[in-house]
Design a protein around this motif. Structure first.
Motif, mmCIF file in Angstrom:
data_model
loop_
_atom_site.group_PDB
_atom_site.id
_atom_site.type_symbol
_atom_site.label_atom_id
_atom_site.label_comp_id
_atom_site.label_asym_id
_atom_site.label_seq_id
_atom_site.Cartn_x
_atom_site.Cartn_y
_atom_site.Cartn_z
ATOM 1 N N TRP A 49 32.098 55.475 38.569
ATOM 2 C CA TRP A 49 31.305 54.512 37.789
ATOM 3 C C TRP A 49 29.826 54.681 38.081
ATOM 4 O O TRP A 49 28.992 54.688 37.176
ATOM 5 C CB TRP A 49 31.650 53.071 38.148
ATOM 6 N N ARG A 50 29.493 54.758 39.373
ATOM 7 C CA ARG A 50 28.085 54.761 39.760
ATOM 8 C C ARG A 50 27.346 55.965 39.197
ATOM 9 O O ARG A 50 26.165 55.884 38.857
ATOM 10 C CB ARG A 50 27.941 54.705 41.280
ATOM 11 N N ALA A 51 28.027 57.091 39.101
ATOM 12 C CA ALA A 51 27.384 58.278 38.539
ATOM 13 C C ALA A 51 26.982 58.038 37.087
ATOM 14 O O ALA A 51 25.862 58.374 36.669
ATOM 15 C CB ALA A 51 28.324 59.475 38.650
ATOM 16 N N LEU A 52 27.891 57.446 36.300
ATOM 17 C CA LEU A 52 27.562 57.165 34.899
ATOM 18 C C LEU A 52 26.549 56.032 34.800
ATOM 19 O O LEU A 52 25.656 56.070 33.940
ATOM 20 C CB LEU A 52 28.834 56.826 34.114
ATOM 21 N N GLU A 53 26.663 55.027 35.641
ATOM 22 C CA GLU A 53 25.674 53.942 35.638
ATOM 23 C C GLU A 53 24.272 54.471 35.910
ATOM 24 O O GLU A 53 23.302 54.037 35.282
ATOM 25 C CB GLU A 53 26.059 52.888 36.684
ATOM 26 N N ALA A 54 24.146 55.401 36.848
ATOM 27 C CA ALA A 54 22.837 55.976 37.142
ATOM 28 C C ALA A 54 22.296 56.719 35.928
ATOM 29 O O ALA A 54 21.099 56.631 35.609
ATOM 30 C CB ALA A 54 22.931 56.910 38.344
ATOM 31 N N ALA A 55 23.175 57.445 35.229
ATOM 32 C CA ALA A 55 22.744 58.185 34.043
ATOM 33 C C ALA A 55 22.304 57.253 32.923
ATOM 34 O O ALA A 55 21.237 57.432 32.319
ATOM 35 C CB ALA A 55 23.874 59.096 33.568
ATOM 36 N N LEU A 56 23.115 56.228 32.634
ATOM 37 C CA LEU A 56 22.779 55.289 31.561
ATOM 38 C C LEU A 56 21.545 54.467 31.908
ATOM 39 O O LEU A 56 20.695 54.209 31.047
ATOM 40 C CB LEU A 56 23.966 54.368 31.284
ATOM 41 N N GLY A 57 21.436 54.050 33.169
ATOM 42 C CA GLY A 57 20.259 53.303 33.581
ATOM 43 C C GLY A 57 18.991 54.112 33.419
ATOM 44 O O GLY A 57 17.955 53.596 32.980
ATOM 45 N N SER A 58 19.067 55.396 33.737
ATOM 46 C CA SER A 58 17.913 56.265 33.565
ATOM 47 C C SER A 58 17.498 56.367 32.105
ATOM 48 O O SER A 58 16.307 56.319 31.772
ATOM 49 C CB SER A 58 18.237 57.655 34.117
ATOM 50 N N LEU A 59 18.469 56.474 31.210
ATOM 51 C CA LEU A 59 18.155 56.581 29.780
ATOM 52 C C LEU A 59 17.621 55.266 29.224
ATOM 53 O O LEU A 59 16.742 55.259 28.356
ATOM 54 C CB LEU A 59 19.393 57.023 29.010
ATOM 55 N N ASP A 60 18.172 54.150 29.698
ATOM 56 C CA ASP A 60 17.718 52.832 29.234
ATOM 57 C C ASP A 60 16.384 52.428 29.847
ATOM 58 O O ASP A 60 15.672 51.584 29.291
ATOM 59 C CB ASP A 60 18.747 51.760 29.594
ATOM 60 N N GLY A 61 16.083 52.984 31.014
ATOM 61 C CA GLY A 61 14.894 52.550 31.737
ATOM 62 C C GLY A 61 15.140 51.317 32.576
ATOM 63 O O GLY A 61 14.241 50.495 32.774
ATOM 64 N N GLY A 62 16.359 51.183 33.104
ATOM 65 C CA GLY A 62 16.698 50.022 33.911
ATOM 66 C C GLY A 62 17.852 50.334 34.832
ATOM 67 O O GLY A 62 18.087 51.492 35.190
ATOM 68 N N VAL A 197 25.837 46.994 30.547
ATOM 69 C CA VAL A 197 24.667 46.117 30.516
ATOM 70 C C VAL A 197 23.585 46.796 31.338
ATOM 71 O O VAL A 197 23.864 47.287 32.437
ATOM 72 C CB VAL A 197 24.979 44.730 31.128
ATOM 73 N N SER A 198 22.366 46.842 30.822
ATOM 74 C CA SER A 198 21.222 47.355 31.589
ATOM 75 C C SER A 198 20.136 46.299 31.648
ATOM 76 O O SER A 198 19.919 45.552 30.680
ATOM 77 C CB SER A 198 20.646 48.632 30.956
ATOM 78 N N THR A 199 19.425 46.266 32.769
ATOM 79 C CA THR A 199 18.318 45.336 32.930
ATOM 80 C C THR A 199 17.326 45.906 33.930
ATOM 81 O O THR A 199 17.692 46.722 34.786
ATOM 82 C CB THR A 199 18.811 43.950 33.398
ATOM 83 N N VAL A 200 16.079 45.476 33.827
ATOM 84 C CA VAL A 200 15.069 45.854 34.818
ATOM 85 C C VAL A 200 15.049 44.865 35.975
ATOM 86 O O VAL A 200 14.340 45.076 36.959
ATOM 87 C CB VAL A 200 13.665 45.932 34.178
#
Length: 354
Positions: A49-62, A197-200
Motif C-alpha cells: 500500500w505504502r509504495a502506491l500511496e507514495a506514488a499517488l501522493g507525489s502526483l497529487d502534491g500531498g 484520499v490525498s491531503t497536504v
C-alpha cells in the motif's frame, strides 16, 4: 520525483530500481505480520500500500491514503471530517452514490450544480466539489471556491476521479483534500477496484488512515500492486484517450443523431474557459444524448469496438447510459470513455454505429 519533471517521467519513475534490481512496483505483501517495525498488523500497515500511496501522493502534491474503492475513500473521509449537525455542500449533478451516501448521515445537505450558483458557505463544515462532474462534464472554478470556503471557515474537497492527478491538481488550487476512484483511469485496465484520499494536512491524513484501520476498509495488496505497475503508462494512456476524445468530438459535432455533446477540451464547450485555466489536460470522457434507450442499445449492438460498461478510463472504449442508474438525465444520455484504440478505427466504428 518533483514537479520539475514532465508527467511521463514522473509516472514512469514512481517505480525505481537500483543497480541490479528489477523495474517492479515491489513485492506483493499479502500480510505484514512477520516484518516487524512499523508493520505490526495487516489491517494497519502494508508496504505494498505504502509504495502506491507514495506514488499517488507525489502526483497529487500531498499525502495519500489508499482504500479498496472510491466509495470507501469518500465515505471514510466524510466520517472523519463531519459531525452530527454539520452542513455539507454537495454537487447536485455529481456522482449519484455520493448524494445517496450523505443523505444517510446526520448532517444538513445543501446541493448546488457544479456551475453554480453556490450558496453562502457561512456555517458550512465541508464543500465537496466534483470537477469535471460525472456525467455532465461541467467544471467549476476550484481556486475561487476554495478561497470562499476558507474565508467562511469551511473545508473544501474535490472528487478528482474524472480529471486524474495528471489532468488536474486540486491541492495546488487550494483544496484541502482530494478523493478519487482509482478504479477508473488511474488503474486504467478495468481490472482493479481502488480509491484514495490525498491531503497536504498531515494530521488529517493520519486521521483518515486511523479511520481506515478501525473501519477495516483496507485495499487488497495485489490490487495495489497492479495499479502501481500500471501507473507508469498513465501519461501515455491519457494522451491517447484525449486524442481519441478530441477526434470523436469533432466527428460527432453536427450529427443529427447526437445532441448535448460535451467535452471540456473543445473550445466551444461551455466548460472550456474554466477548464483551460485549471486543468492540465482534458481527458477522454465525452457525454452526449441519443434519441432514447433503444437508440443506445442499437448503437451498442452495431459497434465492434465500444462496450457497455458503467466504469470508465480503461484501455477499451466504453459507453454507459446513465439514466439506468438513477442519474436525473435524459434516457438517451450516454457517457463515452474513449480508450486507446487507433483513432481512425474508433471514429469509423462510432460513426458506423450511429
Amino acid at each position: 520525483m518533483g514537479p520539475e519533471y514532465g508527467d511521463g517521467t514522473r509516472v514512469v519513475h514512481t517505480v525505481s530500481a537500483g543497480a541490479g534490481e528489477p523495474f517492479l512496483a515491489g513485492p506483493v505483501f499479502a500480510s505484514a505480520y512477520h516484518l516487524g517495525g512499523e508493520n505490526t498488523y495487516g489491517r494497519s500497515h502494508n508496504p505494498t500500500w505504502r509504495a502506491l500511496e507514495a506514488a499517488l501522493g507525489s502526483l497529487d502534491g500531498g499525502e495519500a491514503v489508499l482504500f479498496p474503492s472510491g466509495m470507501a475513500a469518500i465515505s471514510t473521509f466524510l466520517r472523519v471530517v463531519l459531525r452530527p449537525g454539520d452542513t455539507v455542500v454537495l454537487p447536485s449533478d455529481g456522482y449519484y452514490l455520493t448524494r445517496d451516501l450523505v443523505a444517510e448521515l446526520p448532517v444538513t445537505v445543501v446541493e448546488a450544480p457544479t456551475t453554480g450558483p453556490y450558496p453562502s458557505f457561512d456555517g458550512v463544515r465541508l464543500v465537496l466539489l466534483e470537477s469535471p462532474s460525472n456525467p455532465g462534464l461541467d467544471v467549476c472554478d476550484i481556486a475561487a471556491l476554495a478561497a470562499a470556503a476558507h474565508e467562511a471557515g469551511a473545508l473544501l474537497a474535490v472528487d478528482n476521479t474524472t480529471a486524474t492527478p495528471l489532468g488536474q491538481r486540486p491541492l495546488e488550487l487550494g483544496a484541502d483534500a482530494v478523493v478519487s476512484s482509482d478504479t477508473k483511469a488511474v488503474a486504467g485496465h478495468s481490472d482493479v477496484l481502488l480509491g484514495h484520499v490525498s491531503t497536504v494536512d498531515h494530521a488529517l491524513a493520519e486521521e483518515v488512515r486511523a479511520a481506515r484501520t478501525v473501519g477495516g476498509a483496507i485495499p487488497g495488496p495485489f490490487e495495489a500492486w497492479l495499479a502501481h505497475r500500471g501507473l507508469g503508462t498513465l501519461d501515455l494512456r491519457l494522451t491517447r484517450q484525449a486524442e481519441n476524445a478530441a477526434a470523436l468530438h469533432a466527428a460527432l459535432t453536427g450529427r443529427p443523431e447526437v445532441t448535448g455533446l460535451r467535452w471540456p477540451g473543445a473550445p466551444e464547450d461551455p466548460a472550456h474557459a474554466v477548464a483551460a485555466k485549471q486543468m492540465r489536460r482534458f481527458g477522454g470522457v465525452l457525454t452526449f444524448v441519443l434519441r432514447d434507450a433503444a437508440a443506445v442499445a442499437a448503437f451498442l449492438e452495431r459497434s465492434r469496438l465500444v462496450a457497455a460498461s458503467t466504469s470508465f478510463g480503461g484501455l477499451h472504449t466504453t459507453l454507459d447510459r446513465r439514466a439506468q442508474w438513477g442519474d436525473p438525465v435524459p434516457e438517451g444520455l450516454v457517457r463515452l470513455s474513449a480508450g486507446c484504440e487507433d483513432t481512425a478505427d474508433l471514429v469509423a466504428d462510432v460513426l458506423a454505429s450511429l
